[in-house]
Scaffold this active site. Structure first.
Site, PDB file in Angstrom:
ATOM      1  N   ASP A 194      -0.546 -12.992   5.514  1.00 59.97           N
ATOM      2  CA  ASP A 194       0.829 -12.501   5.408  1.00 59.97           C
ATOM      3  C   ASP A 194       1.082 -11.382   6.407  1.00 59.97           C
ATOM      4  OD1 ASP A 194       3.401 -12.409   3.631  1.00 59.97           O
ATOM      5  OD2 ASP A 194       2.802 -10.318   3.887  1.00 59.97           O
ATOM      6  N   TYR A 208       5.451  -5.588  11.400  1.00 58.36           N
ATOM      7  CA  TYR A 208       4.110  -5.005  11.242  1.00 58.36           C
ATOM      8  C   TYR A 208       3.451  -4.743  12.599  1.00 58.36           C
ATOM      9  CZ  TYR A 208       4.297  -6.573   6.303  1.00 58.36           C
ATOM     10  OH  TYR A 208       4.653  -6.802   4.982  1.00 58.36           O
ATOM     11  N   LYS A 219       7.852 -12.720   8.706  1.00 63.66           N
ATOM     12  CA  LYS A 219       9.160 -12.308   8.163  1.00 63.66           C
ATOM     13  C   LYS A 219      10.066 -11.784   9.266  1.00 63.66           C
ATOM     14  CE  LYS A 219       6.364 -10.443   4.389  1.00 63.66           C
ATOM     15  NZ  LYS A 219       5.196  -9.794   5.002  1.00 63.66           N
ATOM     16  N   HIS A 256      12.918 -10.433   5.343  1.00 64.39           N
ATOM     17  CA  HIS A 256      12.110  -9.290   4.887  1.00 64.39           C
ATOM     18  C   HIS A 256      12.858  -8.358   3.922  1.00 64.39           C
ATOM     19  CE1 HIS A 256       8.426  -6.824   6.367  1.00 64.39           C
ATOM     20  NE2 HIS A 256       8.648  -6.617   5.089  1.00 64.39           N
TER      21      HIS A 256
HETATM   22  N1  LIG Z   1       7.725  -7.928   1.801  1.00 62.70           N
HETATM   23  C1  LIG Z   1       7.591  -6.631   1.720  1.00 62.70           C
HETATM   24  O1  LIG Z   1       8.573  -5.884   1.715  1.00 62.70           O
HETATM   25  C2  LIG Z   1       6.222  -6.043   1.645  1.00 62.70           C
HETATM   26  C3  LIG Z   1       6.051  -4.679   1.382  1.00 62.70           C
HETATM   27  C4  LIG Z   1       4.738  -4.186   1.303  1.00 62.70           C
HETATM   28  C5  LIG Z   1       3.669  -5.023   1.473  1.00 62.70           C
HETATM   29  N2  LIG Z   1       3.868  -6.358   1.753  1.00 62.70           N
HETATM   30  C6  LIG Z   1       2.728  -7.297   1.935  1.00 62.70           C
HETATM   31  O2  LIG Z   1       1.857  -7.197   0.809  1.00 62.70           O
HETATM   32  C7  LIG Z   1       0.544  -6.857   1.240  1.00 62.70           C
HETATM   33  C8  LIG Z   1      -0.186  -6.050   0.174  1.00 62.70           C
HETATM   34  O3  LIG Z   1       0.529  -4.891  -0.179  1.00 62.70           O
HETATM   35  P1  LIG Z   1       0.113  -3.414   0.308  1.00 62.70           P
HETATM   36  O4  LIG Z   1      -0.732  -3.489   1.515  1.00 62.70           O
HETATM   37  O5  LIG Z   1       1.374  -2.645   0.430  1.00 62.70           O
HETATM   38  O6  LIG Z   1      -0.679  -2.792  -0.925  1.00 62.70           O
HETATM   39  P2  LIG Z   1      -1.909  -3.217  -1.886  1.00 62.70           P
HETATM   40  O7  LIG Z   1      -2.470  -4.514  -1.462  1.00 62.70           O
HETATM   41  O8  LIG Z   1      -1.444  -3.033  -3.276  1.00 62.70           O
HETATM   42  O9  LIG Z   1      -2.941  -2.054  -1.649  1.00 62.70           O
HETATM   43  C9  LIG Z   1      -3.635  -1.875  -0.453  1.00 62.70           C
HETATM   44  C10 LIG Z   1      -4.509  -0.620  -0.616  1.00 62.70           C
HETATM   45  O10 LIG Z   1      -5.550  -0.870  -1.561  1.00 62.70           O
HETATM   46  C11 LIG Z   1      -6.821  -0.633  -0.961  1.00 62.70           C
HETATM   47  N3  LIG Z   1      -7.743  -1.658  -1.504  1.00 62.70           N
HETATM   48  C12 LIG Z   1      -7.685  -2.988  -1.317  1.00 62.70           C
HETATM   49  N4  LIG Z   1      -8.626  -3.634  -2.041  1.00 62.70           N
HETATM   50  C13 LIG Z   1      -9.316  -2.662  -2.713  1.00 62.70           C
HETATM   51  C14 LIG Z   1     -10.393  -2.698  -3.619  1.00 62.70           C
HETATM   52  N5  LIG Z   1     -10.947  -3.857  -3.995  1.00 62.70           N
HETATM   53  N6  LIG Z   1     -10.854  -1.521  -4.112  1.00 62.70           N
HETATM   54  C15 LIG Z   1     -10.278  -0.341  -3.746  1.00 62.70           C
HETATM   55  N7  LIG Z   1      -9.250  -0.248  -2.871  1.00 62.70           N
HETATM   56  C16 LIG Z   1      -8.765  -1.408  -2.375  1.00 62.70           C
HETATM   57  C17 LIG Z   1      -6.599  -0.756   0.526  1.00 62.70           C
HETATM   58  O11 LIG Z   1      -7.498   0.077   1.219  1.00 62.70           O
HETATM   59  P3  LIG Z   1      -8.380  -0.427   2.502  1.00 62.70           P
HETATM   60  O12 LIG Z   1      -7.488  -1.239   3.382  1.00 62.70           O
HETATM   61  O13 LIG Z   1      -8.804   0.871   3.120  1.00 62.70           O
HETATM   62  O14 LIG Z   1      -9.509  -1.207   1.914  1.00 62.70           O
HETATM   63  C18 LIG Z   1      -5.157  -0.226   0.672  1.00 62.70           C
HETATM   64  O15 LIG Z   1      -5.173   1.192   0.713  1.00 62.70           O
HETATM   65  C19 LIG Z   1       0.809  -6.109   2.549  1.00 62.70           C
HETATM   66  O16 LIG Z   1      -0.352  -5.967   3.349  1.00 62.70           O
HETATM   67  C20 LIG Z   1       1.882  -6.978   3.150  1.00 62.70           C
HETATM   68  O17 LIG Z   1       1.329  -8.153   3.720  1.00 62.70           O
HETATM   69  C21 LIG Z   1       5.127  -6.867   1.823  1.00 62.70           C
END
Ligand SMILES: NC(=O)c1ccc[n+]([C@@H]2O[C@H](COP(=O)([O-])OP(=O)(O)OC[C@H]3O[C@@H](n4cnc5c(N)ncnc54)[C@H](OP(=O)(O)O)[C@@H]3O)[C@@H](O)[C@H]2O)c1
Length: 283
Positions: free
Chosen positions: A44, A49, A74, A107
């Site tokens: 994704d 990004y 997106k 998005h």
């Molecule tokens: N459509 C939208 O508006 C939108 C908005 C936000 C995000 N997204 C998408 O959703 C994806 C995921 O959301 P997100 O990146 O915002 O947040 P998330 O996946 O909830 O959290 C990511 C955080 O958790 C940490 N992490 C991951 N796995 C872990 C584990 N097993 N143990 C401990 N820490 C862990 C990562 O650190 P490290 O990387 O340092 O391991 C990072 O700091 C994004 O990457 C993006 O593709 C979309």
């Protein structure tokens, strides 16, 4: 990886890797390569990004055939509208080094998203994308989009984690078989999710971490999840959720953690509308 069927019959992996905020190209490429080696088949990314190129390079370097990987990207607010969306889509394909996308999403629910949707319907008909959807559409705008066009979104990618479960929105989505795709499945680490007592206790029963308990809960809720990590060990940890099943009592306990509001992005907030409209970039 378990597959899930979208409302147009396309099958997609129920879990993948998100690359939001991974702006260092080599880190992004490395994470995607690790994920693909681990067995992830859903990626994704997004125009905004700034890492579509790195994702594309990793897919090619992985040696996997293009059809084996489900690619999502997106279109950002600056490219809302019919013509701009088509142009941005062309750049997305060029950046990723592919001639089609598996899933293309609007998005943000801002700007001329009706024009964007018409462009996306055309891309779908032309076979340039296999499925189209939206992100962050709340019930009113989602309903307006559905009633204004021919194609119903296949997916709504929304903030969805134990503390923000989006029950009302998901009920509406269910009526139209729109799949929820959880962004921030870990609430980006908020609310002490990785050491939360309830999630820790649930995970411990199965020898799993709180992160794995959350991902398993989403799996059993029929939600697609795209956890982000740039650490190989966590990328592997997050993928190891196929070998256990939460009990109905575990599911109820996690359901009770819902705070009923977003923790990260309230798209109905005027401040957020200003802030997000202000984000501009060279694709
Ligand atoms: N459509 C939208 O508006 C939108 C908005 C936000 C995000 N997204 C998408 O959703 C994806 C995921 O959301 P997100 O990146 O915002 O947040 P998330 O996946 O909830 O959290 C990511 C955080 O958790 C940490 N992490 C991951 N796995 C872990 C584990 N097993 N143990 C401990 N820490 C862990 C990562 O650190 P490290 O990387 O340092 O391991 C990072 O700091 C994004 O990457 C993006 O593709 C979309």
């Amino acid at each position: 990886m378990e597959m899930i069927r979208l409302n147009n019959g396309v099958e997609m992996p129920q879990q993948g890797l998100g690359v939001f905020q991974v702006t260092d190209q080599s880190v992004c490429k490395e994470s995607v390569l690790t994920a693909l080696e681990t067995g992830y088949r859903l990626l994704d990314t997004a125009a905004c990004y700034g890492n579509e190129r790195a994702v594309g390079e990793a897919v090619r370097e992985s040696g996997l055939a293009r059809e084996e990987v489900f690619l999502t990207s997106k279109v950002w607010i600056q490219d809302a509208g019919y013509d701009r969306t088509l142009r941005s889509f062309g750049k997305t394909l060029e950046n990723l080094g592919t001639d089609y996308l598996d899933l293309y999403l609007i998005h943000m629910p801002y700007g001329d998203y009706h024009g964007s949707w018409r462009a996306m319907e055309e891309l779908l008909r032309a076979g340039k994308v296999r499925a189209i959807g939206v992100c962050n559409f709340l019930p009113d705008r989602l309903c307006d989009l559905i009633l204004s066009h021919e194609v119903v979104p296949a997916v709504n990618q929304i903030e969805l984690h134990p503390f923000c479960q989006q029950r009302a929105l998901r009920r509406l989505m269910e009526q139209y078989q729109i799949r929820p795709m959880a962004w921030a499945p870990f609430a980006e680490g908020m609310n002490g999710v990785f050491r939360h007592p309830v999630l820790s206790a649930i995970g411990a029963q199965y020898g799993k971490t709180p992160a794995q308990a959350v991902l398993r809960w989403l799996r059993q809720e029929g939600v697609i999840a795209i956890p982000k990590s740039v650490h190989a060990q966590r990328i592997r940890e997050n993928s190891a959720v196929d070998d256990f099943r939460l009990s109905p009592a575990d599911m109820v306990q996690i359901q009770a953690l819902d705070l009923g509001h977003s923790l990260i992005l309230d798209v109905s907030s005027v401040n957020e509308v200003y802030r997000l409209h202000g984000i501009r970039f060279e694709q």
